[in-house]
Scaffold this active site. Sequence first.
Site, short mmCIF file in Angstrom:
data_model
loop_
_atom_site.label_atom_id
_atom_site.label_comp_id
_atom_site.label_asym_id
_atom_site.label_seq_id
_atom_site.Cartn_x
_atom_site.Cartn_y
_atom_site.Cartn_z
N ASP A 157 0.81 -1.23 0.00
CA ASP A 157 0.00 0.00 0.00
C ASP A 157 0.83 1.27 0.00
O ASP A 157 1.85 1.39 0.69
CB ASP A 157 -0.93 0.02 1.21
CG ASP A 157 -1.79 1.26 1.17
OD1 ASP A 157 -2.59 1.37 0.24
OD2 ASP A 157 -1.63 2.12 2.04
N HIS A 184 -3.30 -1.79 -3.55
CA HIS A 184 -3.46 -0.36 -3.81
C HIS A 184 -3.56 -0.24 -5.33
O HIS A 184 -2.54 -0.28 -6.03
CB HIS A 184 -2.24 0.39 -3.26
CG HIS A 184 -2.20 1.85 -3.60
ND1 HIS A 184 -2.11 2.83 -2.65
CD2 HIS A 184 -2.20 2.51 -4.79
CE1 HIS A 184 -2.08 4.02 -3.23
NE2 HIS A 184 -2.13 3.84 -4.54
N HIS A 238 -9.02 0.92 -0.36
CA HIS A 238 -9.60 2.24 -0.65
C HIS A 238 -10.20 2.42 -2.06
O HIS A 238 -9.71 3.20 -2.86
CB HIS A 238 -8.60 3.36 -0.35
CG HIS A 238 -7.16 3.13 -0.77
ND1 HIS A 238 -6.78 2.65 -2.00
CD2 HIS A 238 -6.01 3.37 -0.08
CE1 HIS A 238 -5.46 2.60 -2.05
NE2 HIS A 238 -4.97 3.02 -0.91
N ASP A 311 -7.64 4.14 6.26
CA ASP A 311 -6.44 4.67 5.59
C ASP A 311 -5.89 5.88 6.37
O ASP A 311 -5.45 6.86 5.78
CB ASP A 311 -6.72 5.04 4.13
CG ASP A 311 -5.42 5.25 3.34
OD1 ASP A 311 -4.33 5.01 3.90
OD2 ASP A 311 -5.50 5.66 2.18
N1 LIG Z 1 -3.44 7.27 1.38
C1 LIG Z 1 -2.48 8.13 1.22
O1 LIG Z 1 -2.72 9.18 0.60
N2 LIG Z 1 -1.27 7.92 1.71
C2 LIG Z 1 -0.78 6.72 2.31
C3 LIG Z 1 -0.40 5.71 1.32
C4 LIG Z 1 -1.52 5.28 0.46
O2 LIG Z 1 -2.40 4.53 0.94
O3 LIG Z 1 -1.56 5.69 -0.70
C5 LIG Z 1 0.42 7.06 3.18
O4 LIG Z 1 1.15 6.15 3.60
O5 LIG Z 1 0.60 8.25 3.47
#
Ligand SMILES: NC(=O)N[C@@H](CC(=O)O)C(=O)O
Length: 441
Positions: A157, A184, A238, A311
């Site tokens: 992810d 992801h 997500h 998330d």
């Molecule tokens: N969701 C996000 O925008 N960021 C996540 C990584 C991810 O899930 O893309 C992170 O680790 O900051």
Amino acid sequence: MPETATRPVLVRGASLLGERTADLLLRDGVVAEVGERRSLAPGDAQVIDADGLVALPGLVDLHTHLREPGREDAETVLTGSRAAAAGGFTAVLAMANTSPVTDTAEAAERVLDLGRAAGLVDVQPVGAVTHGLAGEELAELGLMARSRARVRVFSDDGRCVANARVMRRALEYVKAFGGVVSQHAQDPDLAGPASCCHEGELSGRLGLPGWPGVAEEVIVARDVMLARHTGSRVHVAHVSTAGTVEVLRWAKAQGIAVTAEVTPHHLLLTTDLLSGYDPTFKVNPPLRPDEDVEALRAALADGTIDAVATDHAPHARHDKEHAFVDAAFGMVGLETALPVVATTMVETGRMTWADVARVLSTTPAAIAGLPGHGAELVAGAPANLTLVDPTATRVVDRDASVSRSRNNPWHGRRLTGEVRATVLRGRPTLLDGELVDPAAR
Ligand SMILES: NC(=O)N[C@@H](CC(=O)O)C(=O)O
């Protein structure tokens, strides 16, 4: 985990899943008795007055970034555990994109041990699919699975497992021990290296490079076919688009072993928030238009999307306070997940509290293979539960958060539904909305 004996807890007059009012006596880490309202004598138990509160099995988050090791300036296992307990969670899956990456048995055990030391929530490490999240060689999947951490969920992810051959091998490998790959879904070529928001009319006007929903959908379509081919389980992290929902609906109708999660922010926030160039709203996958949000809500209500996952992606100020294109992706979410789901899905009449228990506890626990979590609150079940005031409303204040980070997209918004208490194996971690110091329990 061995725990010393604690005082029994009597939860008085809670509405179980919002359906029937009962007393719950919690003793030795389990629900010892369930009785009619006001039927159980407190004896030496600590009494929690739950009149007017809804009792849910403790919430389980399939997707939390705790940042330790490596980015303790943004969050630690302890500060993230506090945010989780404050949000009603009794278990969280800690993503592997730390520094170093959780791609070995030792790294996974270290995260597990940090979680135990914090003692507020069960921290279950997610293992990386590939070494260093580089997308090339498989990480030590079998060793992580056989370690003390008993890793079952694997994810790169933050990055997509873009190579179909690598994804196929990962699915084949995890099948042997009932694992699952959480993807992801973001085709890197279609999305492009510089993209920072949803591609559409608004991104054009703002002059921001965007990525189209189809970059998610092609990966989900590919992965459900790989899951069918391998007979293994894939989980879509997500989900952000209506097109992905269509693919999931088709795949489930074929009997393919696919599950999916949606974040609270994708259930409520839309791409138009970007017009102020505020990097708080920069997240991956990006906030999408209204049509996508509506499709995600419908899919969650009808079961096409199985779970809500936060998330929770804390970032230090010096990573977030930049021009929009340069800021880090991600937003915090553990403390607001339940209120956002209550506001978007329960208050609107689309879901019941029993449905909330399904999408925020029972199903995520089943996907992650956490047998101690997500159980119905009946005699003999593990005493993991969350008490929610279903009608309380509150304006979110990012500075009242117990997370170490302040990248909170809900700041200033009024949300309905407040977590009042969280109980982990019979021990309160949150009481009257206040964290309970593990040493005092
Ligand atoms: N969701 C996000 O925008 N960021 C996540 C990584 C991810 O899930 O893309 C992170 O680790 O900051």
